[in-house]
Design an enzyme around this catalytic site. Structure first.
Site, PDB file in Angstrom:
ATOM      1  N   LYS A   9      -0.084   4.242   0.063  1.00 61.54           N
ATOM      2  CA  LYS A   9      -0.742   5.337   0.814  1.00 61.54           C
ATOM      3  C   LYS A   9      -0.504   6.667   0.081  1.00 61.54           C
ATOM      4  O   LYS A   9      -0.521   6.696  -1.153  1.00 61.54           O
ATOM      5  CB  LYS A   9      -0.262   5.350   2.266  1.00 61.54           C
ATOM      6  CG  LYS A   9      -0.519   3.997   2.953  1.00 61.54           C
ATOM      7  CD  LYS A   9      -0.527   4.034   4.454  1.00 61.54           C
ATOM      8  CE  LYS A   9      -0.916   2.659   4.997  1.00 61.54           C
ATOM      9  NZ  LYS A   9      -1.042   2.618   6.449  1.00 61.54           N
TER      10      LYS A   9
ATOM     11  N   HIS B 237     -10.493   0.769   4.310  1.00 64.08           N
ATOM     12  CA  HIS B 237      -9.236   0.822   5.074  1.00 64.08           C
ATOM     13  C   HIS B 237      -9.450   1.728   6.295  1.00 64.08           C
ATOM     14  O   HIS B 237     -10.227   2.689   6.231  1.00 64.08           O
ATOM     15  CB  HIS B 237      -8.122   1.375   4.175  1.00 64.08           C
ATOM     16  CG  HIS B 237      -6.766   1.230   4.776  1.00 64.08           C
ATOM     17  ND1 HIS B 237      -6.284   2.089   5.735  1.00 64.08           N
ATOM     18  CD2 HIS B 237      -5.789   0.309   4.573  1.00 64.08           C
ATOM     19  CE1 HIS B 237      -5.067   1.710   6.097  1.00 64.08           C
ATOM     20  NE2 HIS B 237      -4.741   0.630   5.405  1.00 64.08           N
TER      21      HIS B 237
ATOM     22  N   ALA C  35       2.802  -1.545   4.273  1.00 63.00           N
ATOM     23  CA  ALA C  35       3.104  -0.206   3.764  1.00 63.00           C
ATOM     24  C   ALA C  35       4.472   0.259   4.250  1.00 63.00           C
ATOM     25  O   ALA C  35       5.461   0.191   3.521  1.00 63.00           O
ATOM     26  CB  ALA C  35       2.009   0.775   4.166  1.00 63.00           C
TER      27      ALA C  35
ATOM     28  N   GLU D 149      -6.958  -5.957   9.986  1.00 64.10           N
ATOM     29  CA  GLU D 149      -5.876  -5.007  10.242  1.00 64.10           C
ATOM     30  C   GLU D 149      -6.236  -4.156  11.458  1.00 64.10           C
ATOM     31  O   GLU D 149      -7.031  -3.219  11.331  1.00 64.10           O
ATOM     32  CB  GLU D 149      -5.674  -4.124   9.002  1.00 64.10           C
ATOM     33  CG  GLU D 149      -4.239  -3.751   8.794  1.00 64.10           C
ATOM     34  CD  GLU D 149      -3.994  -2.929   7.537  1.00 64.10           C
ATOM     35  OE1 GLU D 149      -3.500  -3.508   6.563  1.00 64.10           O
ATOM     36  OE2 GLU D 149      -4.268  -1.725   7.543  1.00 64.10           O
TER      37      GLU D 149
ATOM     38  N   GLY E  57       1.890  -3.280  10.755  1.00 65.99           N
ATOM     39  CA  GLY E  57       3.209  -3.439  11.356  1.00 65.99           C
ATOM     40  C   GLY E  57       4.018  -4.623  10.842  1.00 65.99           C
ATOM     41  O   GLY E  57       5.061  -4.945  11.412  1.00 65.99           O
TER      42      GLY E  57
ATOM     43  N   ASN F  89       0.848  -1.192   0.000  1.00 66.46           N
ATOM     44  CA  ASN F  89       0.000   0.000   0.000  1.00 66.46           C
ATOM     45  C   ASN F  89       0.887   1.247   0.000  1.00 66.46           C
ATOM     46  O   ASN F  89       1.570   1.534   0.987  1.00 66.46           O
ATOM     47  CB  ASN F  89      -0.891  -0.052   1.257  1.00 66.46           C
ATOM     48  CG  ASN F  89      -1.849   1.114   1.342  1.00 66.46           C
ATOM     49  OD1 ASN F  89      -1.817   2.013   0.514  1.00 66.46           O
ATOM     50  ND2 ASN F  89      -2.701   1.101   2.357  1.00 66.46           N
TER      51      ASN F  89
END
Ligand code: G3P
Length: 219
Positions: free
Chosen positions: A7, A89, A198, A138, A177, A5
């Site tokens: 972001k 998300h 990410a 998540e 994480g 991701n």
């Protein structure tokens, strides 16, 4: 399978996003692990023309053509060659379940795959009912952590999440994480089939090295 991701990190924006995708493609080829960049809508078309990887975007809105200033149309995302979309998300949640339902339906009608996030197991049960392509567990409080992963902090919830997703025959993705091959190995053993990552990749000094290490967890 690893969803990376991007972001709105600077390292995952514009020309940086195109260059990062080239690195991800090399690691995917070498490791034979499926890597899916999940990019900003604004960068998607440039990235698609420069890679053979399947490209996803981070959100679409529950709309069709019409007067919706500033929203993102699923049909147009599909038209430029995007393969799938993240929905719900923790950094971009729908304000109600009806809108999530409609977004998932419209994305699928536009031939986009969907991955719907849940931050806990009650929410996971609800989103499984929408029959997306993938579901993800998540926990929001661990997103962005560089020290503690979901695999370290919530192993028993990963097992429960896998049981729930299996009951609906939907592959489970886990994230938050994730930063080591041990995170991958442990989560796979608990029933996860894919990962959403990410920080560990996008913000790494050496994304190739970090991603290669994660792919080793599949061996
Ligand atoms: O979509 C995956 C992402 O939210 C996980 O973020 O930084 O914890 O790997 P990070």
């Amino acid at each position: 399978m690893i969803f990376v991701n991007y972001k709105t990190y600077e390292q995952g924006s514009g020309i940086n996003a195109v260059n990062l995708t080239k690195i991800l493609e090399e690691v995917a080829r070498q490791s034979q692990i499926k890597i899916i960049p999940v990019v900003q809508v604004i960068d998607a078309e440039a990235i698609i023309t420069s890679t053979t990887l399947e490209i996803w975007v981070q959100h679409i809105d529950p709309i069709s053509y019409g007067a919706h200033t500033g929203w993102t149309l699923p049909e147009e995302v599909a038209r430029i060659g995007v393969s799938g979309v993240f929905l719900n998300h923790s950094e971009h949640k729908f304000n109600n379940f009806d809108n999530l339902y409609t977004a998932n339906e419209k994305a699928m009608n536009a031939n986009l795959k969907t991955l719907i996030f849940a931050t806990d197991t009650p929410e996971l049960r609800k989103v499984c009912d929408l029959a997306p392509t993938y579901v993800a567990y998540e926990p929001a409080e661990l997103v962005g952590s560089t020290t503690t992963s979901v695999a370290q902090a919530k192993p028993e919830i990963i097992s429960l999440a896998a049981e729930i997703a299996n009951g609906f025959d939907i592959p489970l993705v886990v994230g938050a994480g994730i930063h080591s091959s041990e995170d991958i190995r442990k989560s796979l053993s608990l029933g996860a089939t894919g990962f959403a990552v990410a920080t560990d990749i996008v913000k790494a000094e050496d994304p190739r090295k970090e991603l290669t290490e994660l792919t080793e967890g599949f061996k």
